[in-house]
Structure formats: C-alpha cells, structure tokens
Write a protein that holds these residues in place. Sequence first.
Motif, mmCIF file in Angstrom:
data_model
loop_
_atom_site.group_PDB
_atom_site.id
_atom_site.type_symbol
_atom_site.label_atom_id
_atom_site.label_comp_id
_atom_site.label_asym_id
_atom_site.label_seq_id
_atom_site.Cartn_x
_atom_site.Cartn_y
_atom_site.Cartn_z
ATOM 1 N N UNK A 195 0.848 -1.200 0.000
ATOM 2 C CA UNK A 195 0.000 0.000 0.000
ATOM 3 C C UNK A 195 0.882 1.248 0.000
ATOM 4 N N UNK A 196 1.021 1.834 -1.167
ATOM 5 C CA UNK A 196 1.893 3.002 -1.322
ATOM 6 C C UNK A 196 1.147 4.238 -1.837
ATOM 7 N N UNK A 197 -0.170 4.206 -1.793
ATOM 8 C CA UNK A 197 -0.971 5.286 -2.365
ATOM 9 C C UNK A 197 -0.589 6.651 -1.795
ATOM 10 N N UNK A 198 -0.542 6.764 -0.470
ATOM 11 C CA UNK A 198 -0.203 8.051 0.148
ATOM 12 C C UNK A 198 1.194 8.503 -0.249
ATOM 13 N N UNK A 199 2.148 7.597 -0.148
ATOM 14 C CA UNK A 199 3.529 7.950 -0.462
ATOM 15 C C UNK A 199 3.671 8.371 -1.927
ATOM 16 N N UNK A 200 3.073 7.628 -2.829
ATOM 17 C CA UNK A 200 3.146 7.993 -4.244
ATOM 18 C C UNK A 200 2.508 9.354 -4.503
ATOM 19 N N UNK A 201 1.440 9.655 -3.804
ATOM 20 C CA UNK A 201 0.804 10.961 -3.951
ATOM 21 C C UNK A 201 1.787 12.070 -3.557
ATOM 22 N N UNK A 202 2.461 11.920 -2.435
ATOM 23 C CA UNK A 202 3.388 12.940 -1.973
ATOM 24 C C UNK A 202 4.650 13.020 -2.824
ATOM 25 N N UNK A 203 4.988 11.927 -3.513
ATOM 26 C CA UNK A 203 6.193 11.914 -4.351
ATOM 27 C C UNK A 203 5.925 12.333 -5.790
ATOM 28 N N UNK A 204 4.713 12.657 -6.129
ATOM 29 C CA UNK A 204 4.343 12.898 -7.526
ATOM 30 C C UNK A 204 5.155 13.991 -8.202
ATOM 31 N N UNK A 205 5.678 14.949 -7.461
ATOM 32 C CA UNK A 205 6.432 16.052 -8.072
ATOM 33 C C UNK A 205 7.932 15.763 -8.183
ATOM 34 N N UNK A 206 8.374 14.641 -7.658
ATOM 35 C CA UNK A 206 9.792 14.285 -7.727
ATOM 36 C C UNK A 206 10.079 13.532 -9.025
ATOM 37 N N UNK A 217 11.335 10.637 -11.565
ATOM 38 C CA UNK A 217 11.110 9.192 -11.443
ATOM 39 C C UNK A 217 12.268 8.476 -10.750
ATOM 40 N N UNK A 218 13.514 8.880 -11.030
ATOM 41 C CA UNK A 218 14.653 8.196 -10.383
ATOM 42 C C UNK A 218 14.665 8.429 -8.873
#
Length: 161
Positions: A5-16, A18-19
């Motif tokens: 379950x990485x939904x929250x983390x991926x949301x917060x990382x969206x502006x970073x 890909x690497x």
Amino acid sequence: MPKEEVTDLLFFMRTFPSEVRERALWLRDFIWDLYPQANELIYDNYNALAVGWSPTEKMSHIFCSFALYRGGNYNTHFGFYWGSELSDPHKILIGEGKQYRYLLVNDIAAFPQQEVKKLVDEAWQNSLAKVKDPKQLTEGKTIVKMVSDSKREKKLKAPKK
C-alpha cells in the motif's frame, strides 16, 4: 497497512523525478522487509518529503528515515534520528550535530546494505529502549503525520551574462 500500500507515499512523491521516486521506494522496501512491525510515519514538509519508521506513532521514537529534498538537486538522505548514539564502526554516517546522522543516497548500487543493516538494528534497539510506556507500541501502520501547504520550488539559476 501492507507493504504494497503506497498510495499516500506515491501521492506525496508525484512532483519528484522518477529516479528519486524509485530510490525512495527501494529504501522503503529495504526497511519494510527488515522491520514490518514498525510504523511508517510520513512528513510532507516545505523542504523535503520525509518518511520515518518507529515502534510507536511518535517522532521521538523514529529509528531510521529517508528524506527526499526539494529544490535543485533532489538529494536523498537515509538517516537515523538518534544517529549520534550509534556505534558506526565503519564511519559511514555524516553529521556532527547533537542527534541526527545520515548517508547521502543518490545511487542505490553504492548503498552499503550490510553496514546499514547493522546500524538499523542498533537504532531499532535504541528506539525501543526510549519507549517508556509499552501501551505506545503499535505495529505496521502508515500514518501521515504532517502536510505543509507550501513547498519549496526548484530554483532555476539565472543565465550568466
């Protein structure tokens, strides 16, 4: 919450880039596989996105973390909240403050896994010793602890004249 379950983390990382996201997810898996009983605490701050692991829901019990810094170079730190209390026999940790120590992780292939595993184990034991009330111990939660409304923007250098 399960490791997948990485939904929250991926949301917060969206502006970073890909690497940087890939590096963060690798570090997350590295710790999650070692300490599935720990809680994942997410702090989306002005300067960085930080994710720490703790046997409780308290920041003061975080035993290790990673931070993705916003701005020019997107440095990634893998650190220890109480790093100054760790033995660090290979002298791989950076920092001279009273508490926090870290490694700069911009290449997963160069990440010293065996040395870090030993430091993480020592940090986990140290963190457990700081828990005064066993009722504070919880297991396997992902908790968003802070979200800053404003974020540091990448600074573009002015062209030289």
